[in-house]
Design a protein around this motif. Structure first.
Motif, short mmCIF file in Angstrom:
data_model
loop_
_atom_site.label_atom_id
_atom_site.label_comp_id
_atom_site.label_asym_id
_atom_site.label_seq_id
_atom_site.Cartn_x
_atom_site.Cartn_y
_atom_site.Cartn_z
N TYR A 1 -9.20 -9.37 -0.38
CA TYR A 1 -8.57 -10.27 0.65
C TYR A 1 -9.04 -11.77 -0.01
N TYR B 1 0.81 -1.20 -0.07
CA TYR B 1 -0.06 -0.04 -0.17
C TYR B 1 0.90 1.30 -0.05
N HIS C 1 -3.51 -6.22 5.90
CA HIS C 1 -3.17 -4.71 6.10
C HIS C 1 -4.74 -4.22 6.71
N ASP C 2 -4.84 -3.54 7.59
CA ASP C 2 -6.18 -2.83 8.08
C ASP C 2 -7.24 -3.41 7.86
N ARG D 1 -4.41 -4.50 1.32
CA ARG D 1 -4.90 -3.14 0.90
C ARG D 1 -3.93 -2.48 -0.06
N TYR D 2 -4.48 -2.23 -1.20
CA TYR D 2 -3.82 -1.84 -2.32
C TYR D 2 -4.03 -0.36 -2.95
N SER E 1 -8.98 3.20 -1.06
CA SER E 1 -10.32 2.43 -0.71
C SER E 1 -10.56 1.24 -1.44
N THR E 2 -9.08 0.57 -1.87
CA THR E 2 -9.27 -0.81 -2.79
C THR E 2 -8.60 -1.74 -1.76
N PHE E 3 -9.48 -2.77 -1.46
CA PHE E 3 -9.29 -4.02 -0.78
C PHE E 3 -9.67 -5.24 -1.42
#
Length: 720
Positions: free
Chosen positions: A166, A126, A193-194, A158-159, A162-164
């Motif tokens: 999993y 990220y 992450h987060d 997390r990239y 607001s881009t996740f």
């Protein structure tokens, strides 16, 4: 010829050894002797390892009995992390521009940190180019620092802001991509992450005092005993699936340790328990939380016992001692802290005579390390100077240098920061407590407080925690804890007191379940013969208009008042159709409390454009009244005023007209503040035709039943 008298010894010494011109020589020689003695003593007691051309890499040959200037603390645990971990989030555009990131400063900074003994580095996909920059630096330093001499920690899932993602496939691809970028065949730690942005949201609030999650609000935060392994929804399942994929990568040898990161500690604890109580029933290896062990917020220490003992986490990591730059002179513009907190931290910095960063970093270093539960601290470095400063502060804290001054400064700064509470919070709590009073007693008076002092005392105990923060303010939750006053409860209390007085023992009443419902704001087992819910939308229009009746600014403040009589635990969805006011979700999902409550309050202001309003006002100076600029909310009526001011009197004409053609405007009240010098008024109120009254008394009124218009002047408030 008689011989010359022989000079005395004193005269001889004064002439040859203590001459005035010899004093500078003695001063110089004395200084050299003292300096040499100090240097020899320093060599004898100080570090025996130094950096020279003949010994360019002393850190690779340190012996147990040799002193160094390096960060030699190695914490207990499977990772063997140092007390300080290098935070490579500084190799991103959130903290530094491209010319800094792609220059030579990152290389020099990482090399210096490794030479100091900071042998663990934390990064993430990220963090933009961080992994690529770090991989290139470590490859250049491979001869001096082989891969086995440091730990690499990165994150996945997390990239973007607001881009996740999993999904197991993406998690695996992300880890392999990190291996390539960091130019290594294994990673010491990989985190999800987060996680709080992916899991199901189980918390009564996202900010404020969260320490109550460890005690009275455990159920509300999903931490009550017995529910550790409960999967709350799709988000929790995504966490489990992603973590199981990390387990597979660990079994394949690509990753040594796996864990999770995030900000809200109750959520991290809940997810750690969720992972532990689901197959294969193994705890997470590492957990990292940021901005929770710093001068502004030290709640991390309260969660450590449960994270270690209940969730069985092997290694805990604290990050961001400066709270993502908040505790610096110039916090980044994107920082989410409210303006009042930023102002309080600025005031706290002014209360410390030295460098506030020095004080803040020293506090976090004193709360981590071997002496504080073997917790390493992740600190970000942008330049070699910052590395030097961090190591200097670490040494001072470890050796106790200026410890009293630091402790005093930390306490003073904490007090200043605590004063940053929202000034309206106290008023909001008082209003909430008044509402509770109204529901319990039907009114507020001194007599009511005296007659129900025991109930009032219990309400105060439940609505505020031990340090004065609002705690339980839901009416339904309070009714399960504090019984409302009634004739039956008073008789029961009297009977209990009388039986206790004669020695019959206490009266055992059925146990009341304060948190019997999984939802704290709704009672359990609510039943109604007929289910219904009414919603009233109450809105206030607040506007400023010019003398021609043209609105310059306008705002709508509204709230949704609800009366609910629904059985069970309903999950309601309220959908909105006005795209201008509800532009994103267009719906609201909620579990309603039982009875009357305010579902939501909102404020709607069009995109402000003062220049447009000013141009519109100027264009209307001819007297034509329109609907106002496009940025203003339309006002359903128009007001025009004409004033004539003389020496001792003034007259004005106020015209009020409706713009609604389909329905009338009802219950219109116009108040005019006339000033302190106003003593009486002559007024004519009319509607369409005819005068309605006139008078001169201190409270004058005039009215007409046919036109439903009246006027009045209150000499005490100077309002007409």
């Amino acid at each position: 010829m008689p011989a010359a008298p022989k000079p005395s010894l004193r005269a001889h010494l004064m002439k040859n050894w203590f001459a005035v011109e010899a004093i500078p020589i003695y001063v110089i020689i004395g200084g050299v002797v003292v300096g040499a003695s100090w240097y020899i003593k320093r060599l004898a007691t100080g570090p025996s390892i130094i950096w020279t051309k003949n010994n360019p890499t002393p850190w690779n040959t340190i012996k147990p009995d040799e002193g160094t200037k390096m960060v030699e603390d190695t914490l207990d645990g499977p990772l063997g992390l140092p007390a300080i971990v290098y935070g490579a989030g500084t190799f991103s555009n959130q903290y530094n521009p491209d010319e800094h990131i792609h220059g030579d400063i990152p290389f020099r900074t990482v090399r210096l940190a490794l030479r100091y003994g900071i042998r663990a580095i934390d990064t993430s996909v990220y963090y933009g180019p961080s992994e690529v920059v770090l991989g290139n630096i470590l490859e250049k330093l491979r001869d001096e620092f082989p891969r086995s001499s440091y730990k690499l920690m990165t994150k996945c899932g997390r990239y973007g802001v607001s881009t996740f993602d999993y999904s197991p496939k993406t998690i695996r691809e992300s880890v392999k991509r990190s291996l390539e970028r960091l130019k290594t065949d294994y990673l010491d730690v990989v985190y999800l992450h987060d996680v709080e942005f992916v899991c199901d949201k189980i918390a009564p609030r996202s900010t404020g005092n969260v320490s109550a999650a460890l005690s009275e609000e455990a159920e509300a935060f999903g931490l009550a005993p017995g529910g550790e392994g409960k999967i709350r929804g799709e988000g929790d399942q995504k966490i489990l699936n992603a973590f199981n994929e990390l387990r597979k990568l660990k079994e394949e040898g690509l990753v040594r340790q796996i864990g999770i990161t995030g900000y809200p500690l109750p959520t991290l604890l809940r997810l750690a328990l969720l992972i532990l109580h689901n197959p294969p029933y193994e705890p997470i290896d590492v957990m990292l939380s940021y901005s929770h062990l710093c001068l502004q917020n030290s709640v991390f220490a309260q969660f450590v016992p449960q994270l270690k003992e209940r969730a069985k986490i092997r290694t805990l990591v604290a990050a961001s001692p400066l709270s993502m730059g908040l505790l610096t002179k110039q916090p980044p513009g994107w920082h989410p802290a409210p303006p009042e907190l930023k102002a309080a931290i600025e005031a706290a910095g002014a209360s410390w005579e030295g460098d506030f960063v020095d004080l803040a970093l020293g506090y976090s270093l004193s709360e981590t390390g071997i002496a504080k539960g073997n917790i390493p601290l992740v600190a970000g470095f942008s330049s070699p100077r910052e590395v030097h400063e961090c190591v200097r502060i670490w040494r001072e804290v470890r050796e106790g240098t200026n410890s009293e001054a630091r402790k005093t400064g930390e306490e003073r700064a904490k007090e200043v920061i605590k004063s940053a509470a929202d000034p309206l919070l106290g008023f909001a709590f008082l209003q909430t407590f008044i509402d509770i009073f109204q529901e319990y007693f039907g009114g507020i008076s001194l007599a009511i407080v005296k007659d129900n002092f025991d109930v009032v005392y219990q309400l105060l105990e439940e609505t505020l925690d031990s340090v004065g923060h609002p705690l339980t303010t839901s009416h339904n939750a309070l009714r399960d804890i504090v019984l409302p006053p009634s004739l039956f409860s008073k008789l029961l209390n009297a009977a209990s007191a009388n039986l206790a007085a004669i020695g019959a023992g206490p009266v055992h009443t059925p146990p009341v379940g304060p948190f019997s419902s999984p939802i704290p704001w709704r009672k359990a087992g609510v039943k109604y013969a007929s289910n219904e819910m009414y919603i009233d939308v109450n809105e206030d229009l607040r506007a400023i208009v010019n003398k021609h009746g043209v609105p310059l600014t306008s705002t709508v403040c509204g709230k949704l008042d609800v009366a609910c009589r629904l059985s069970g635990t309903p999950d309601c969805i309220l959908t909105f159709t006005n795209p201008q006011r509800w532009t994103r979700e267009k719906s609201m999902s909620f579990v309603p409390p039982d009875g009357h409550f305010v579902l939501a309050e909102y404020r709607y202001t069009p995109n402000p454009n003062p220049s447009s309003a000013l141009r519109f006002a100027n264009s209307s100076s001819s007297g034509a009244a329109g609907a106002g600029p496009k940025e203003a909310v339309p006002i359903p009526f128009a007001i025009k005023a004409r004033f004539e001011i003389e020496d001792t009197t003034a007259s004005f004409n106020l015209t009020f007209s409706s713009r609604l053609a389909t329905r009338p405007i009802e219950q219109v009240v116009i108040e005019l503040n006339l000033g302190e010098e106003a003593h009486a008024i002559k007024c004519v109120a009319s509607r369409e035709s005819g005068g309605l009254g006139r008078g001169l008394s201190s409270l004058e009124t005039g009215m007409s039943a046919s036109s439903s218009a009246s006027w009045a002047f209150d000499s005490r408030k100077k309002v007409g």
